[in-house]
Design a protein around this motif. Sequence first.
Motif, PDB file in Angstrom:
ATOM      1  N   LYS A 110      40.366 -36.801 -36.281  1.00 14.70           N
ATOM      2  CA  LYS A 110      41.370 -36.161 -35.445  1.00 14.70           C
ATOM      3  C   LYS A 110      41.095 -36.489 -33.982  1.00 14.70           C
ATOM      4  O   LYS A 110      39.964 -36.390 -33.521  1.00 14.70           O
ATOM      5  CB  LYS A 110      41.311 -34.648 -35.641  1.00 14.70           C
ATOM      6  N   ILE A 111      42.125 -36.904 -33.258  1.00 12.72           N
ATOM      7  CA  ILE A 111      42.010 -37.181 -31.829  1.00 12.72           C
ATOM      8  C   ILE A 111      42.610 -36.005 -31.084  1.00 12.72           C
ATOM      9  O   ILE A 111      43.767 -35.629 -31.323  1.00 12.72           O
ATOM     10  CB  ILE A 111      42.715 -38.494 -31.446  1.00 12.72           C
ATOM     11  N   ILE A 112      41.821 -35.423 -30.200  1.00 12.90           N
ATOM     12  CA  ILE A 112      42.228 -34.239 -29.450  1.00 12.90           C
ATOM     13  C   ILE A 112      42.215 -34.572 -27.969  1.00 12.90           C
ATOM     14  O   ILE A 112      41.229 -35.102 -27.452  1.00 12.90           O
ATOM     15  CB  ILE A 112      41.259 -33.065 -29.715  1.00 12.90           C
ATOM     16  N   PHE A 113      43.301 -34.270 -27.297  1.00 13.28           N
ATOM     17  CA  PHE A 113      43.382 -34.452 -25.851  1.00 13.28           C
ATOM     18  C   PHE A 113      43.147 -33.110 -25.182  1.00 13.28           C
ATOM     19  O   PHE A 113      43.880 -32.151 -25.451  1.00 13.28           O
ATOM     20  CB  PHE A 113      44.762 -34.977 -25.449  1.00 13.28           C
ATOM     21  N   ALA A 114      42.148 -33.041 -24.323  1.00 15.22           N
ATOM     22  CA  ALA A 114      41.911 -31.852 -23.507  1.00 15.22           C
ATOM     23  C   ALA A 114      42.650 -32.092 -22.206  1.00 15.22           C
ATOM     24  O   ALA A 114      42.206 -32.863 -21.356  1.00 15.22           O
ATOM     25  CB  ALA A 114      40.422 -31.651 -23.269  1.00 15.22           C
ATOM     26  N   THR A 115      43.810 -31.480 -22.066  1.00 21.44           N
ATOM     27  CA  THR A 115      44.705 -31.747 -20.948  1.00 21.44           C
ATOM     28  C   THR A 115      44.660 -30.632 -19.912  1.00 21.44           C
ATOM     29  O   THR A 115      44.060 -29.589 -20.127  1.00 21.44           O
ATOM     30  CB  THR A 115      46.156 -31.907 -21.437  1.00 21.44           C
ATOM     31  N   ARG A 121      51.683 -35.936 -23.002  1.00 16.46           N
ATOM     32  CA  ARG A 121      52.309 -35.850 -24.327  1.00 16.46           C
ATOM     33  C   ARG A 121      53.403 -36.911 -24.482  1.00 16.46           C
ATOM     34  O   ARG A 121      53.523 -37.543 -25.533  1.00 16.46           O
ATOM     35  CB  ARG A 121      52.902 -34.468 -24.564  1.00 16.46           C
ATOM     36  N   LYS A 122      54.194 -37.084 -23.434  1.00 13.20           N
ATOM     37  CA  LYS A 122      55.274 -38.073 -23.492  1.00 13.20           C
ATOM     38  C   LYS A 122      54.713 -39.482 -23.669  1.00 13.20           C
ATOM     39  O   LYS A 122      55.198 -40.262 -24.487  1.00 13.20           O
ATOM     40  CB  LYS A 122      56.118 -37.993 -22.218  1.00 13.20           C
ATOM     41  N   LYS A 123      53.665 -39.798 -22.920  1.00 15.25           N
ATOM     42  CA  LYS A 123      53.054 -41.135 -22.985  1.00 15.25           C
ATOM     43  C   LYS A 123      52.425 -41.395 -24.350  1.00 15.25           C
ATOM     44  O   LYS A 123      52.407 -42.522 -24.830  1.00 15.25           O
ATOM     45  CB  LYS A 123      52.012 -41.277 -21.875  1.00 15.25           C
ATOM     46  N   THR A 124      51.912 -40.347 -24.991  1.00 20.82           N
ATOM     47  CA  THR A 124      51.239 -40.494 -26.286  1.00 20.82           C
ATOM     48  C   THR A 124      52.149 -40.073 -27.444  1.00 20.82           C
ATOM     49  O   THR A 124      51.685 -39.909 -28.569  1.00 20.82           O
ATOM     50  CB  THR A 124      49.934 -39.675 -26.315  1.00 20.82           C
ATOM     51  N   TYR A 125      53.421 -39.900 -27.143  1.00 21.30           N
ATOM     52  CA  TYR A 125      54.441 -39.579 -28.150  1.00 21.30           C
ATOM     53  C   TYR A 125      54.154 -38.291 -28.916  1.00 21.30           C
ATOM     54  O   TYR A 125      54.578 -38.126 -30.050  1.00 21.30           O
ATOM     55  CB  TYR A 125      54.638 -40.745 -29.122  1.00 21.30           C
ATOM     56  N   SER A 126      53.380 -37.391 -28.322  1.00 23.08           N
ATOM     57  CA  SER A 126      53.036 -36.084 -28.916  1.00 23.08           C
ATOM     58  C   SER A 126      52.536 -36.195 -30.351  1.00 23.08           C
ATOM     59  O   SER A 126      52.764 -35.317 -31.170  1.00 23.08           O
ATOM     60  CB  SER A 126      54.233 -35.129 -28.853  1.00 23.08           C
ATOM     61  N   LYS A 127      51.841 -37.283 -30.668  1.00 25.97           N
ATOM     62  CA  LYS A 127      51.405 -37.468 -32.057  1.00 25.97           C
ATOM     63  C   LYS A 127      49.928 -37.138 -32.278  1.00 25.97           C
ATOM     64  O   LYS A 127      49.378 -37.447 -33.320  1.00 25.97           O
ATOM     65  CB  LYS A 127      51.740 -38.871 -32.546  1.00 25.97           C
ATOM     66  N   TYR A 128      49.307 -36.489 -31.302  1.00 24.99           N
ATOM     67  CA  TYR A 128      47.902 -36.097 -31.421  1.00 24.99           C
ATOM     68  C   TYR A 128      47.800 -34.587 -31.258  1.00 24.99           C
ATOM     69  O   TYR A 128      48.812 -33.899 -31.175  1.00 24.99           O
ATOM     70  CB  TYR A 128      47.070 -36.817 -30.355  1.00 24.99           C
ATOM     71  N   HIS A 129      46.599 -34.093 -31.209  1.00 25.24           N
ATOM     72  CA  HIS A 129      46.370 -32.668 -30.965  1.00 25.24           C
ATOM     73  C   HIS A 129      46.060 -32.494 -29.483  1.00 25.24           C
ATOM     74  O   HIS A 129      45.360 -33.317 -28.891  1.00 25.24           O
ATOM     75  CB  HIS A 129      45.212 -32.160 -31.826  1.00 25.24           C
ATOM     76  N   TYR A 130      46.551 -31.406 -28.894  1.00 31.29           N
ATOM     77  CA  TYR A 130      46.396 -31.181 -27.459  1.00 31.29           C
ATOM     78  C   TYR A 130      45.878 -29.768 -27.218  1.00 31.29           C
ATOM     79  O   TYR A 130      46.341 -28.818 -27.851  1.00 31.29           O
ATOM     80  CB  TYR A 130      47.734 -31.353 -26.734  1.00 31.29           C
ATOM     81  N   ILE A 131      44.928 -29.666 -26.313  1.00 30.57           N
ATOM     82  CA  ILE A 131      44.418 -28.368 -25.883  1.00 30.57           C
ATOM     83  C   ILE A 131      44.604 -28.313 -24.376  1.00 30.57           C
ATOM     84  O   ILE A 131      44.083 -29.164 -23.653  1.00 30.57           O
ATOM     85  CB  ILE A 131      42.927 -28.187 -26.237  1.00 30.57           C
ATOM     86  N   LEU A 132      45.348 -27.328 -23.911  1.00 31.73           N
ATOM     87  CA  LEU A 132      45.630 -27.200 -22.487  1.00 31.73           C
ATOM     88  C   LEU A 132      44.581 -26.316 -21.817  1.00 31.73           C
ATOM     89  O   LEU A 132      44.387 -25.163 -22.204  1.00 31.73           O
ATOM     90  CB  LEU A 132      47.023 -26.594 -22.267  1.00 31.73           C
ATOM     91  N   ASN A 133      43.904 -26.879 -20.832  1.00 31.08           N
ATOM     92  CA  ASN A 133      42.959 -26.109 -20.014  1.00 31.08           C
ATOM     93  C   ASN A 133      43.721 -25.630 -18.785  1.00 31.08           C
ATOM     94  O   ASN A 133      43.929 -26.386 -17.835  1.00 31.08           O
ATOM     95  CB  ASN A 133      41.765 -26.975 -19.597  1.00 31.08           C
ATOM     96  N   LYS A 134      44.152 -24.384 -18.792  1.00 30.62           N
ATOM     97  CA  LYS A 134      44.934 -23.838 -17.696  1.00 30.62           C
ATOM     98  C   LYS A 134      44.112 -23.695 -16.415  1.00 30.62           C
ATOM     99  O   LYS A 134      44.661 -23.556 -15.329  1.00 30.62           O
ATOM    100  CB  LYS A 134      45.542 -22.489 -18.091  1.00 30.62           C
ATOM    101  N   LYS A 135      42.796 -23.724 -16.559  1.00 30.25           N
ATOM    102  CA  LYS A 135      41.907 -23.569 -15.386  1.00 30.25           C
ATOM    103  C   LYS A 135      41.358 -24.905 -14.918  1.00 30.25           C
ATOM    104  O   LYS A 135      40.291 -24.969 -14.322  1.00 30.25           O
ATOM    105  CB  LYS A 135      40.760 -22.639 -15.744  1.00 30.25           C
ATOM    106  N   TYR A 136      42.080 -26.003 -15.166  1.00 34.08           N
ATOM    107  CA  TYR A 136      41.565 -27.328 -14.836  1.00 34.08           C
ATOM    108  C   TYR A 136      41.253 -27.493 -13.368  1.00 34.08           C
ATOM    109  O   TYR A 136      40.332 -28.233 -13.003  1.00 34.08           O
ATOM    110  CB  TYR A 136      42.537 -28.414 -15.293  1.00 34.08           C
ATOM    111  N   LYS A 137      41.951 -26.798 -12.481  1.00 31.40           N
ATOM    112  CA  LYS A 137      41.692 -26.925 -11.041  1.00 31.40           C
ATOM    113  C   LYS A 137      40.338 -26.342 -10.662  1.00 31.40           C
ATOM    114  O   LYS A 137      39.625 -26.894  -9.819  1.00 31.40           O
ATOM    115  CB  LYS A 137      42.772 -26.230 -10.227  1.00 31.40           C
ATOM    116  N   SER A 138      39.945 -25.259 -11.299  1.00 33.87           N
ATOM    117  CA  SER A 138      38.682 -24.608 -10.935  1.00 33.87           C
ATOM    118  C   SER A 138      37.497 -25.067 -11.775  1.00 33.87           C
ATOM    119  O   SER A 138      36.352 -24.927 -11.372  1.00 33.87           O
ATOM    120  CB  SER A 138      38.808 -23.085 -11.035  1.00 33.87           C
ATOM    121  N   THR A 139      37.756 -25.659 -12.945  1.00 34.85           N
ATOM    122  CA  THR A 139      36.665 -26.094 -13.808  1.00 34.85           C
ATOM    123  C   THR A 139      36.327 -27.558 -13.644  1.00 34.85           C
ATOM    124  O   THR A 139      35.394 -28.055 -14.258  1.00 34.85           O
ATOM    125  CB  THR A 139      36.995 -25.832 -15.295  1.00 34.85           C
TER     126      THR A 139
END
Length: 79
Positions: A46-51, A59-77
């Motif tokens: 399984k390929i997971i994108f930590a976005t 998602r658009k570039k990768t055709y939404s065909k993988y698993h995605y985890i959104l890090n809402k705190k990406y600016k501070s982490t």
Amino acid sequence: MNVIILCAGVGSRFKSKEPKCLTKIYDKAIIEYTLEKLNKINIKKKIIFATGYKEKLIRKKTYSKYHYILNKKYKSTNM
């Protein structure tokens, strides 16, 4: 074992309006090179994108065909 691709970066030093993983080198985005290499070595896991920043563009570039985890705190982490 799964493959996790960290791609939450803003790319501010590139002065880009796109996520860092969509920065083009020659004719392809960095994320395209990464996926090509994974396909070349025949990853069956399984390929997971930590976005974070502009997840919809990733998602658009990768055709939404993988698993995605959104890090809402990406600016501070910083990820």
